[in-house]
Design a protein around this motif. Structure first.
Motif, mmCIF file in Angstrom:
data_model
loop_
_atom_site.group_PDB
_atom_site.id
_atom_site.type_symbol
_atom_site.label_atom_id
_atom_site.label_comp_id
_atom_site.label_asym_id
_atom_site.label_seq_id
_atom_site.Cartn_x
_atom_site.Cartn_y
_atom_site.Cartn_z
ATOM 1 N N PHE A 39 -4.623 10.943 5.851
ATOM 2 C CA PHE A 39 -5.250 9.666 5.488
ATOM 3 C C PHE A 39 -4.794 8.487 6.351
ATOM 4 O O PHE A 39 -5.214 7.354 6.109
ATOM 5 N N GLY A 40 -3.925 8.737 7.336
ATOM 6 C CA GLY A 40 -3.438 7.651 8.176
ATOM 7 C C GLY A 40 -2.610 6.635 7.408
ATOM 8 O O GLY A 40 -2.548 5.472 7.778
ATOM 9 N N LEU A 41 -1.983 7.086 6.334
ATOM 10 C CA LEU A 41 -1.252 6.195 5.435
ATOM 11 C C LEU A 41 0.229 6.557 5.422
ATOM 12 O O LEU A 41 0.588 7.653 4.993
ATOM 13 N N PRO A 42 1.093 5.667 5.904
ATOM 14 C CA PRO A 42 2.531 5.964 5.812
ATOM 15 C C PRO A 42 2.955 6.186 4.362
ATOM 16 O O PRO A 42 2.411 5.578 3.434
ATOM 17 N N ARG A 43 3.923 7.065 4.177
ATOM 18 C CA ARG A 43 4.361 7.446 2.832
ATOM 19 C C ARG A 43 4.827 6.238 2.026
ATOM 20 O O ARG A 43 4.576 6.151 0.826
ATOM 21 N N VAL A 48 3.729 2.420 -2.577
ATOM 22 C CA VAL A 48 3.344 1.097 -3.081
ATOM 23 C C VAL A 48 1.968 1.191 -3.743
ATOM 24 O O VAL A 48 1.750 0.689 -4.846
ATOM 25 N N MET A 49 1.052 1.864 -3.085
ATOM 26 C CA MET A 49 -0.302 2.008 -3.606
ATOM 27 C C MET A 49 -0.315 2.769 -4.935
ATOM 28 O O MET A 49 -0.988 2.359 -5.896
ATOM 29 N N ARG A 73 10.076 -5.206 2.813
ATOM 30 C CA ARG A 73 9.339 -3.949 3.030
ATOM 31 C C ARG A 73 8.084 -3.898 2.169
ATOM 32 O O ARG A 73 7.039 -3.412 2.601
ATOM 33 N N THR A 74 8.212 -4.379 0.937
ATOM 34 C CA THR A 74 7.050 -4.406 0.054
ATOM 35 C C THR A 74 5.981 -5.320 0.630
ATOM 36 O O THR A 74 4.801 -4.957 0.660
ATOM 37 N N SER A 75 6.384 -6.473 1.119
ATOM 38 C CA SER A 75 5.436 -7.425 1.703
ATOM 39 C C SER A 75 4.736 -6.827 2.916
ATOM 40 O O SER A 75 3.509 -6.959 3.070
ATOM 41 N N ARG A 76 5.487 -6.131 3.776
ATOM 42 C CA ARG A 76 4.877 -5.496 4.960
ATOM 43 C C ARG A 76 3.877 -4.418 4.534
ATOM 44 O O ARG A 76 2.780 -4.316 5.090
ATOM 45 N N ARG A 80 -0.254 -4.425 5.227
ATOM 46 C CA ARG A 80 -1.008 -3.340 5.868
ATOM 47 C C ARG A 80 -2.105 -2.807 4.940
ATOM 48 O O ARG A 80 -3.218 -2.512 5.386
ATOM 49 N N LEU A 81 -1.781 -2.670 3.650
ATOM 50 C CA LEU A 81 -2.790 -2.199 2.698
ATOM 51 C C LEU A 81 -3.906 -3.233 2.533
ATOM 52 O O LEU A 81 -5.079 -2.870 2.377
ATOM 53 N N GLU A 82 -3.551 -4.491 2.594
ATOM 54 C CA GLU A 82 -4.547 -5.561 2.499
ATOM 55 C C GLU A 82 -5.465 -5.546 3.726
ATOM 56 O O GLU A 82 -6.684 -5.723 3.601
ATOM 57 N N GLU A 83 -4.885 -5.311 4.916
ATOM 58 C CA GLU A 83 -5.682 -5.220 6.142
ATOM 59 C C GLU A 83 -6.717 -4.107 6.048
ATOM 60 O O GLU A 83 -7.821 -4.213 6.596
ATOM 61 N N ARG A 84 -6.372 -3.036 5.361
ATOM 62 C CA ARG A 84 -7.301 -1.910 5.183
ATOM 63 C C ARG A 84 -8.348 -2.198 4.114
ATOM 64 O O ARG A 84 -9.279 -1.414 3.939
ATOM 65 N N GLY A 85 -8.115 -3.260 3.346
ATOM 66 C CA GLY A 85 -9.027 -3.585 2.255
ATOM 67 C C GLY A 85 -8.722 -2.817 0.980
ATOM 68 O O GLY A 85 -9.584 -2.698 0.107
#
Length: 170
Positions: A39-43, A48-49, A73-76, A80-85
């Protein structure tokens, strides 16, 4: 709590933390491959998700505590999750410094795609144990986690400085 009279291990290979770390290295590597390759998603972002999926509307500081990550780390991860929508951060009306976090519809859709793959990995990992062993192991892990949390306040450990890890360390 009574004083423990167990003999200390004589080698690192006998220590629980070492053995758990070795297990986590192997199993965590599989989880990373499922998340990143599939999924191109770091663990970390998956963690967080997934935390958000079961705790919608948390403050970002509450999310950090539940995900057991520092705020940076949570903010980063959230950025990134926000950038993906996949997540949306919303300032609380009347206090714009406090932000609640929610999964978007796309974030919930992606969570629904990833969760079954991670759940299957769980099933495959625990296949080495029968149902009774798994229940016992789960109960033992819960007790060990409570013990570790209690030790955080123990005078032998509480005064030790907290170590911030750099981006490259795990």
């Amino acid at each position: 709590m009574s004083m423990n009279t167990r003999k200390p291990p004589q080698a690192i290979q006998q220590m629980l933390l070492f053995r758990v770390s070795r297990f986590f290295g192997a199993a965590g590597g599989l989880a990373t491959r499922v998340c990143e390759a599939g999924f191109g998603l770091p663990r970390r972002e998956w963690g967080v998700m997934a935390t958000l999926a079961t705790h919608e509307g948390l403050l970002s500081s509450e999310l950090a505590a539940l995900a057991r990550l520092d705020r940076a780390r949570t903010s980063r991860a959230l950025s990134r999750l926000e950038e993906r929508g996949w997540v949306q951060r919303t300032p609380i009306q009347g206090d714009r410094r406090r932000i609640t976090v929610h999964l978007t519809e796309e974030g919930r859709r992606m969570y629904a795609l990833i969760l079954p793959r991670m759940a299957q990995l769980h099933v495959d990992l625990v296949a080495a144990l029968d149902d009774t062993e798994l229940a016992q192991f789960d109960a033992m892990l819960a007790r060990l986690q409570q013990q570790a949390q209690a030790l955080e306040n123990d005078s032998r450990y509480a005064s030790l400085p907290r170590v911030e890890r750099s981006k490259g360390q795990r």
